[in-house]
Design an enzyme around this catalytic site. Structure first.
Site, mmCIF file in Angstrom:
data_model
loop_
_atom_site.group_PDB
_atom_site.id
_atom_site.type_symbol
_atom_site.label_atom_id
_atom_site.label_comp_id
_atom_site.label_asym_id
_atom_site.label_seq_id
_atom_site.Cartn_x
_atom_site.Cartn_y
_atom_site.Cartn_z
ATOM 1 N N HIS A 1 3.192 2.332 -0.162
ATOM 2 C CA HIS A 1 1.292 1.727 -0.299
ATOM 3 C C HIS A 1 1.040 1.666 -1.207
ATOM 4 O O HIS A 1 1.188 2.353 -2.416
ATOM 5 C CB HIS A 1 0.273 2.936 0.240
ATOM 6 N N THR B 1 1.763 -6.216 5.017
ATOM 7 C CA THR B 1 2.200 -4.865 4.745
ATOM 8 C C THR B 1 2.965 -4.942 6.552
ATOM 9 O O THR B 1 3.766 -3.916 6.527
ATOM 10 C CB THR B 1 0.722 -4.449 6.042
ATOM 11 N N GLU C 1 -8.858 6.037 -4.049
ATOM 12 C CA GLU C 1 -7.110 7.350 -3.821
ATOM 13 C C GLU C 1 -6.802 7.984 -5.195
ATOM 14 O O GLU C 1 -5.659 8.686 -4.742
ATOM 15 C CB GLU C 1 -6.220 5.330 -3.681
ATOM 16 N N LYS D 1 6.453 5.999 0.552
ATOM 17 C CA LYS D 1 6.624 7.063 1.067
ATOM 18 C C LYS D 1 7.954 7.657 2.277
ATOM 19 O O LYS D 1 8.569 8.208 1.837
ATOM 20 C CB LYS D 1 5.686 6.011 2.962
ATOM 21 N N TYR E 1 -6.433 8.442 4.246
ATOM 22 C CA TYR E 1 -5.692 7.299 5.861
ATOM 23 C C TYR E 1 -7.344 7.506 6.703
ATOM 24 O O TYR E 1 -7.311 6.831 7.295
ATOM 25 C CB TYR E 1 -4.897 7.542 6.215
ATOM 26 N N ASN F 1 6.745 1.193 6.334
ATOM 27 C CA ASN F 1 6.823 0.440 5.984
ATOM 28 C C ASN F 1 7.136 0.778 4.588
ATOM 29 O O ASN F 1 6.389 -0.201 3.455
ATOM 30 C CB ASN F 1 5.387 -1.097 5.994
ATOM 31 N N ARG G 1 0.659 -5.196 -5.574
ATOM 32 C CA ARG G 1 0.692 -5.527 -4.024
ATOM 33 C C ARG G 1 1.184 -6.734 -4.020
ATOM 34 O O ARG G 1 2.359 -6.975 -2.869
ATOM 35 C CB ARG G 1 -1.257 -5.975 -3.827
HETATM 36 P P1 CMP Z 1 -0.924 1.444 4.401
HETATM 37 O O1 CMP Z 1 -0.480 -0.076 3.528
HETATM 38 O O2 CMP Z 1 -0.212 2.735 3.942
HETATM 39 O O3 CMP Z 1 -1.916 1.947 5.035
HETATM 40 C C1 CMP Z 1 -2.074 1.962 5.644
HETATM 41 C C2 CMP Z 1 -0.846 1.349 6.900
HETATM 42 O O4 CMP Z 1 -1.252 1.436 8.438
HETATM 43 C C3 CMP Z 1 -0.258 0.752 6.908
HETATM 44 O O5 CMP Z 1 0.761 1.023 5.457
HETATM 45 C C4 CMP Z 1 0.580 0.995 7.835
HETATM 46 O O6 CMP Z 1 2.107 1.667 7.689
HETATM 47 C C5 CMP Z 1 0.128 1.476 8.740
HETATM 48 N N1 CMP Z 1 -0.429 0.228 10.279
HETATM 49 C C6 CMP Z 1 0.310 -0.068 11.061
HETATM 50 N N2 CMP Z 1 -0.246 -0.989 12.153
HETATM 51 C C7 CMP Z 1 -1.421 -1.345 11.576
HETATM 52 C C8 CMP Z 1 -2.415 -2.636 11.780
HETATM 53 N N3 CMP Z 1 -2.181 -3.018 12.570
HETATM 54 N N4 CMP Z 1 -2.763 -3.016 10.483
HETATM 55 C C9 CMP Z 1 -2.739 -2.190 8.883
HETATM 56 N N5 CMP Z 1 -1.930 -1.110 8.778
HETATM 57 C C10 CMP Z 1 -1.488 -0.782 10.179
#
Ligand code: CMP
Length: 133
Positions: free
Chosen positions: A116, A92, A127, A9, A50, A113, A86
């Site tokens: 993804h 996450t 995706e 990211k 998303y 974070n 993963r």
């Molecule tokens: P990602 O795996 O990219 O998928 C969705 C993204 O939303 C996640 O990583 C986080 O960066 C963001 N996000 C923020 N808050 C939450 C949450 N409570 N649960 C899941 N994803 C979240």
């Protein structure tokens, strides 16, 4: 063979930790990088990826962040690529990500974070189409 999508990211690109993250995938002997592309997402492209989170409290911030600068889209293959990737990424929320994982090392919050990864075979297929056609 499974195939999965990883995004490195915009926060990771800005902080110049992309090579460190790629090294963790490359060092995993069961994983192989098949495609890698640097791109900046439009809102429309980000929504394709998303859109399922539309309506959640973090959605607007997520869309603003993911379109804020270049990211790397990566196709990775391996016998258990989805679970292996993963595991390397970690949870996450970096506060609960296992020590040594990418998010434990480099993520600063759940919203920033650094990576993804697809969570299932179906998500991966969907995706990968978004990013590689
Ligand atoms: P990602 O795996 O990219 O998928 C969705 C993204 O939303 C996640 O990583 C986080 O960066 C963001 N996000 C923020 N808050 C939450 C949450 N409570 N649960 C899941 N994803 C979240």
């Amino acid at each position: 063979m499974e195939t999965t999508l990883v995004l490195i990211k915009p926060d990771a690109v800005k902080r110049r930790v992309v090579a460190n993250i790629l090294d963790m995938f490359e060092s995993h002997t069961e994983l192989e990088i098949k495609q890698l592309k640097l791109m900046t997402l439009t809102f429309e492209k980000a929504y394709e990826h998303y859109g399922e989170h539309d309506g959640k409290p973090f959605f607007e911030d997520l869309m603003q962040f993911i379109t804020s600068g270049p990211l790397y889209a990566i196709e990775i293959i391996g016998e258990n690529a989805i679970a292996d990737v993963r595991r390397l990424c970690g949870a996450t929320n970096p506060l609960v990500a296992a020590p040594g994982t990418i998010r434990a090392r480099y993520a600063t919050s759940t919203n920033r974070n650094v990576v993804h990864s697809s969570d299932s075979i179906e998500s991966a297929q969907r995706e990968l189409k978004v990013f590689f056609g």
